[in-house]
Each structure stands twice: as structure tokens, then as C-alpha cells.
Design an enzyme around this catalytic site. Structure first.
Site, PDB file in Angstrom:
ATOM      1  N   GLU A 123      15.814 -28.215 -60.033  1.00  0.00           N
ATOM      2  CA  GLU A 123      14.671 -28.263 -59.108  1.00  0.00           C
ATOM      3  C   GLU A 123      13.367 -28.009 -59.856  1.00  0.00           C
ATOM      4  O   GLU A 123      12.360 -28.692 -59.644  1.00  0.00           O
ATOM      5  CB  GLU A 123      14.848 -27.235 -57.982  1.00  0.00           C
ATOM      6  CG  GLU A 123      13.741 -27.322 -56.938  1.00  0.00           C
ATOM      7  CD  GLU A 123      13.626 -26.078 -56.069  1.00  0.00           C
ATOM      8  OE1 GLU A 123      13.712 -24.951 -56.613  1.00  0.00           O
ATOM      9  OE2 GLU A 123      13.429 -26.215 -54.849  1.00  0.00           O
ATOM     10  N   TRP A 152      17.340 -30.256 -51.270  1.00  0.00           N
ATOM     11  CA  TRP A 152      16.188 -30.853 -50.579  1.00  0.00           C
ATOM     12  C   TRP A 152      16.580 -31.992 -49.636  1.00  0.00           C
ATOM     13  O   TRP A 152      15.720 -32.615 -49.001  1.00  0.00           O
ATOM     14  CB  TRP A 152      15.131 -31.342 -51.593  1.00  0.00           C
ATOM     15  CG  TRP A 152      14.292 -30.210 -52.101  1.00  0.00           C
ATOM     16  CD1 TRP A 152      14.433 -29.547 -53.291  1.00  0.00           C
ATOM     17  CD2 TRP A 152      13.206 -29.565 -51.413  1.00  0.00           C
ATOM     18  NE1 TRP A 152      13.505 -28.531 -53.386  1.00  0.00           N
ATOM     19  CE2 TRP A 152      12.746 -28.526 -52.243  1.00  0.00           C
ATOM     20  CE3 TRP A 152      12.583 -29.766 -50.176  1.00  0.00           C
ATOM     21  CZ2 TRP A 152      11.689 -27.690 -51.890  1.00  0.00           C
ATOM     22  CZ3 TRP A 152      11.535 -28.928 -49.819  1.00  0.00           C
ATOM     23  CH2 TRP A 152      11.099 -27.908 -50.667  1.00  0.00           C
ATOM     24  N   TYR A 205       5.377 -30.226 -53.795  1.00  0.00           N
ATOM     25  CA  TYR A 205       5.065 -29.507 -55.044  1.00  0.00           C
ATOM     26  C   TYR A 205       4.723 -30.377 -56.254  1.00  0.00           C
ATOM     27  O   TYR A 205       3.674 -30.186 -56.873  1.00  0.00           O
ATOM     28  CB  TYR A 205       6.229 -28.594 -55.440  1.00  0.00           C
ATOM     29  CG  TYR A 205       6.545 -27.563 -54.404  1.00  0.00           C
ATOM     30  CD1 TYR A 205       5.739 -26.427 -54.245  1.00  0.00           C
ATOM     31  CD2 TYR A 205       7.636 -27.712 -53.549  1.00  0.00           C
ATOM     32  CE1 TYR A 205       6.017 -25.484 -53.274  1.00  0.00           C
ATOM     33  CE2 TYR A 205       7.921 -26.764 -52.573  1.00  0.00           C
ATOM     34  CZ  TYR A 205       7.108 -25.657 -52.444  1.00  0.00           C
ATOM     35  OH  TYR A 205       7.381 -24.735 -51.476  1.00  0.00           O
ATOM     36  N   CYS A 214       6.102 -23.486 -49.384  1.00  0.00           N
ATOM     37  CA  CYS A 214       6.344 -22.062 -49.117  1.00  0.00           C
ATOM     38  C   CYS A 214       5.757 -21.246 -50.259  1.00  0.00           C
ATOM     39  O   CYS A 214       5.079 -20.262 -50.035  1.00  0.00           O
ATOM     40  CB  CYS A 214       7.826 -21.792 -48.988  1.00  0.00           C
ATOM     41  SG  CYS A 214       8.524 -22.615 -47.567  1.00  0.00           S
ATOM     42  N   ARG A 224       4.048 -17.885 -48.789  1.00  0.00           N
ATOM     43  CA  ARG A 224       3.608 -17.663 -47.411  1.00  0.00           C
ATOM     44  C   ARG A 224       4.767 -17.432 -46.468  1.00  0.00           C
ATOM     45  O   ARG A 224       4.627 -16.778 -45.423  1.00  0.00           O
ATOM     46  CB  ARG A 224       2.799 -18.867 -46.909  1.00  0.00           C
ATOM     47  CG  ARG A 224       3.633 -20.128 -46.834  1.00  0.00           C
ATOM     48  CD  ARG A 224       3.012 -21.271 -46.056  1.00  0.00           C
ATOM     49  NE  ARG A 224       3.921 -22.400 -46.070  1.00  0.00           N
ATOM     50  CZ  ARG A 224       4.880 -22.628 -45.169  1.00  0.00           C
ATOM     51  NH1 ARG A 224       5.030 -21.831 -44.133  1.00  0.00           N
ATOM     52  NH2 ARG A 224       5.698 -23.652 -45.298  1.00  0.00           N
ATOM     53  N   ASP A 235      12.438 -17.139 -46.875  1.00  0.00           N
ATOM     54  CA  ASP A 235      13.801 -17.089 -46.321  1.00  0.00           C
ATOM     55  C   ASP A 235      14.578 -16.130 -47.230  1.00  0.00           C
ATOM     56  O   ASP A 235      15.032 -16.503 -48.311  1.00  0.00           O
ATOM     57  CB  ASP A 235      14.355 -18.522 -46.355  1.00  0.00           C
ATOM     58  CG  ASP A 235      15.814 -18.642 -45.949  1.00  0.00           C
ATOM     59  OD1 ASP A 235      16.532 -17.627 -45.884  1.00  0.00           O
ATOM     60  OD2 ASP A 235      16.245 -19.790 -45.725  1.00  0.00           O
TER      61      ASP A 235
HETATM   62  N1  THF Z   1      13.894 -23.882 -45.824  1.00  0.00           N
HETATM   63  C1  THF Z   1      14.596 -22.780 -45.525  1.00  0.00           C
HETATM   64  N2  THF Z   1      14.956 -22.532 -44.270  1.00  0.00           N
HETATM   65  N3  THF Z   1      14.955 -21.912 -46.476  1.00  0.00           N
HETATM   66  C2  THF Z   1      14.597 -22.116 -47.766  1.00  0.00           C
HETATM   67  O1  THF Z   1      14.940 -21.290 -48.640  1.00  0.00           O
HETATM   68  C3  THF Z   1      13.839 -23.246 -48.115  1.00  0.00           C
HETATM   69  N4  THF Z   1      13.413 -23.499 -49.418  1.00  0.00           N
HETATM   70  C4  THF Z   1      13.222 -24.878 -49.799  1.00  0.00           C
HETATM   71  C5  THF Z   1      12.641 -25.591 -48.692  1.00  0.00           C
HETATM   72  N5  THF Z   1      12.851 -25.235 -47.429  1.00  0.00           N
HETATM   73  C6  THF Z   1      13.526 -24.117 -47.108  1.00  0.00           C
HETATM   74  C7  THF Z   1      14.563 -25.484 -50.167  1.00  0.00           C
HETATM   75  N6  THF Z   1      15.311 -24.627 -51.003  1.00  0.00           N
HETATM   76  C8  THF Z   1      19.293 -23.668 -50.350  1.00  0.00           C
HETATM   77  C9  THF Z   1      18.572 -23.032 -51.357  1.00  0.00           C
HETATM   78  C10 THF Z   1      17.231 -23.345 -51.546  1.00  0.00           C
HETATM   79  C11 THF Z   1      16.620 -24.295 -50.738  1.00  0.00           C
HETATM   80  C12 THF Z   1      17.331 -24.908 -49.726  1.00  0.00           C
HETATM   81  C13 THF Z   1      18.668 -24.603 -49.548  1.00  0.00           C
HETATM   82  C14 THF Z   1      20.738 -23.390 -50.152  1.00  0.00           C
HETATM   83  O2  THF Z   1      21.347 -23.862 -49.209  1.00  0.00           O
HETATM   84  N7  THF Z   1      21.382 -22.628 -51.030  1.00  0.00           N
HETATM   85  C15 THF Z   1      22.810 -22.361 -50.958  1.00  0.00           C
HETATM   86  C16 THF Z   1      23.570 -23.427 -51.697  1.00  0.00           C
HETATM   87  C17 THF Z   1      23.099 -23.671 -53.085  1.00  0.00           C
HETATM   88  C18 THF Z   1      23.379 -25.034 -53.672  1.00  0.00           C
HETATM   89  O3  THF Z   1      23.836 -25.964 -53.011  1.00  0.00           O
HETATM   90  O4  THF Z   1      23.131 -25.190 -54.876  1.00  0.00           O
HETATM   91  C19 THF Z   1      23.056 -20.954 -51.510  1.00  0.00           C
HETATM   92  O5  THF Z   1      24.078 -20.387 -51.138  1.00  0.00           O
HETATM   93  O6  THF Z   1      22.249 -20.440 -52.263  1.00  0.00           O
HETATM   94  C20 THF Z   1      13.037 -22.473 -50.341  1.00  0.00           C
HETATM   95  O7  THF Z   1      11.989 -22.712 -51.174  1.00  0.00           O
END
Ligand code: THF
Length: 282
Positions: free
Chosen positions: A58, A80, A94, A155, A184, A187
Site C-alpha cells: 500500500e 482497498w 492519497y 483519513c 482525522r 478505526d
Molecule cells: N475504512 C475503515 N472502516 N477502516 C479503515 O481502517 C480504513 N482504512 C483504509 C480506508 N478506509 C478504511 C483502508 N485500509 C483493512 C486494513 C486496512 C484498510 C482496510 C481494511 C483490513 O481489513 N485488515 C484486515 C485484513 C488485512 C489484509 O487483508 O491484509 C486485518 O485483519 O488487519 C485505513 O486507513
């Protein structure tokens, strides 16, 4: 990483119950700060296993200036996917703002105005090398003229670097490079661990290309929230003990920030507790 668990516990105990855009519901506090000494180990969670591969790809994708998930897909990263359109586009998120922020340049001598793009990352690295004491080492992803065209407004909105002189007793007499991020919306269970590791890695990379020592990563949060469907996962994590931090090794031969590849990174000594799955709020 105890500081992260403290935030989690605080939000469980004192968070306001709030609704949110995704309809999931959260416990949330406003304003929080965590500090990580980047020479004390790489700040990745040990109370659950994190997918470093996704984080590295990423970051490389942001640095390429890309806003299409094709590169992520080619590398098996799906974080994403939920926000992209059918063509994989996310709008001017970004990568666009970091490398190609658009602004209007007035035309000279009566010529019409033109579009000028600003590469904030290239300017940042040049500034850190040439004018370390500057208080303007900033990168802004929050472009008010374009947020309404983004699949998700940033974010991690703004970050700043700082170069500190070495202490007299330091064996390594290079200056130390620190980074502070203003986020800002945070999560706490899913995103924040990714964001900490990502900005810590960016700071290590920039320190290497500028020949500085890594300093601190300072993470300042606005709305810091635990989603209501992450509470059990958070409690499970809080029941676990923290472990020794791993060390991030970076290929020392890379001196151009845009030349880093996935193979240039290796995390040594990462022995976390098992992964804890959780649904992402879209
Ligand atoms: N939206 C929400 N609700 N939370 C976020 O953290 C978030 N971001 C980005 C954009 N929108 C968001 C996206 N980043 C995961 C991790 C980061 C993300 C989105 C999803 C996630 O599901 N992680 C799992 C699986 C990891 C994987 O597949 O590699 C985990 O268990 O960590 C934050 O900037």
C-alpha cells in the site's frame, strides 16, 4: 505497543456511543496521541498478527502516485477493493495528492491560466536534505477542492517531518528524523495498526535516503473509534501480553525514495499472537 492497548482500553471504558457514516455504530473519543521510538524496534502489533505485505505494498502504491487498485490486485492486496469503482479507480486519493496535487498557475503576460502539479513527496525529501531545520516539512492529502471526488476522503490527512540534532553522547552522530501524522478518523482495531506501521516505514525509508537516523513516529488522532462489531476482538487483544518488537531491515543500497521495491524490506523477529479477523466498515 502498550500505548496502543491503552487507547483501546480507554475507548472501551470512556468512548461516546456514536452513529457513523457506515451505519455500524462506534465508541469514540476525540483527540489522542501516541509516540513510538523507531530505534526501539519496528512498531507493529504483537497482540495480533498483522499482514505486513499489505502495508508495504500500500505504501509503495501511494508513493507511485497511483489511485487505481490494479497494482494492489496484482500483488494480492485487497484492502482497498471495497471503495474502488468497476475500473478500479478511487478518485484523487492519497497517491494523487502526494505526487500530483493540482493547482492553477496564472498565465504570464495575459496568457490563459494553466494547471500546475505539485509533487509534495519530492519537495519534502529535497527540503529535508537541504533545509533540515525548516518548519514546513509538510505533506497534505486533504485537498478541499477535490475531496468530493474521492471514493473516501483521506483519513491520514496531514503529516510533518522534523530533524533533531544528535545528543552529544550519541555514538551515531547523524541527525534524527521524526514524523507526526494528523489522522482525522481512526478505526482503532483495523486501520490504526496499519497506519502506525505504514508511517513508521515511510519514516525509516526517508531517513535512509536522507542519511538521517530514525527518530520518533508521533500519531495524533482526531475521532478515534472502535466499531461496535470490533468490541469482542478488542477485548481478546487486551487479554494478550505484548511481545518484543521486531526489527525492520531495509536494503541499505536504496537511496532514491521512489526506487524501493517490496523485496527491499524484511521484518526480523516478528512473533505475534494469532491474527484476529474483523469485518471492515465501508
Ligand atoms: N475504512 C475503515 N472502516 N477502516 C479503515 O481502517 C480504513 N482504512 C483504509 C480506508 N478506509 C478504511 C483502508 N485500509 C483493512 C486494513 C486496512 C484498510 C482496510 C481494511 C483490513 O481489513 N485488515 C484486515 C485484513 C488485512 C489484509 O487483508 O491484509 C486485518 O485483519 O488487519 C485505513 O486507513
Amino acid at each position: 505497543m502498550q500505548t496502543y492497548l491503552n487507547l483501546m482500553q480507554h475507548v472501551l471504558d470512556h468512548g461516546h456511543i456514536k452513529t457513523d457514516r457506515t451505519g455500524t455504530g462506534t465508541r469514540s473519543v476525540f483527540g489522542w496521541q501516541m509516540r513510538f521510538d523507531l530505534e526501539a524496534g519496528f512498531p507493529v502489533l504483537t497482540t495480533k498478527k498483522l499482514h505486513l505485505r499489505s502495508i508495504i505494498h500500500e505504501l509503495l502504491w501511494f508513493l507511485q502516485g497511483s489511485t487505481n487498485i490494479a497494482y494492489l490486485k496484482e500483488n494480492g492486496v485487497s484492502i482497498w477493493d471495497d471503495w474502488a469503482d468497476e475500473q478500479g479507480e478511487l478518485g484523487p486519493v492519497y497517491g494523487k495528492q502526494w505526487r500530483r496535487w493540482e493547482t492553477v498557475a496564472p498565465g504570464k503576460d495575459g496568457a490563459p491560466p494553466t494547471i500546475r502539479t505539485i509533487d509534495q513527496i519530492t519537495q519534502l525529501v529535497a527540503g529535508l536534505k537541504n533545509n533540515p531545520d525548516s518548519r514546513r516539512h509538510l505533506v497534505c492529502a486533504w485537498n478541499p477542492g477535490e475531496v468530493d471526488r474521492m471514493a473516501l476522503p483521506p483519513c491520514h490527512a496531514l503529516f510533518q517531518f522534523y530533524v533533531a540534532p544528535p545528543a552529544a553522547a550519541d555514538i551515531d552522530q547523524r541527525p534524527r528524523l521524526s514524523c507526526q501524522l494528523y489522522q482525522r478518523s481512526a478505526d482503532i482495531f483495523l486501520g490504526v495498526p496499519f497506519n502506525i506501521a505504514s508511517y513508521a516505514l515511510l519514516t525509516l525509508m526517508i531517513a535512509q535516503v536522507c542519511n538521517y537516523r530514525p527518530g520518533e513516529f508521533i500519531h495524533t488522532l482526531g475521532d478515534a473509534h472502535l466499531y461496535s462489531n470490533h468490541l469482542e476482538q478488542a477485548k481478546l487483544q487486551l487479554s494478550r501480553d505484548t511481545r518484543k518488537l521486531p526489527v525492520m531491515r531495509i536494503n541499505p543500497e536504496v537511496t532514491d525514495l521512489f526506487a524501493f521495491r517490496f523485496e527491499d524490506f524484511s521484518l526480523e523477529g516478528y512473533e505475534p499472537h494469532p491474527h484476529i479477523p474483523a469485518p471492515v466498515a465501508v
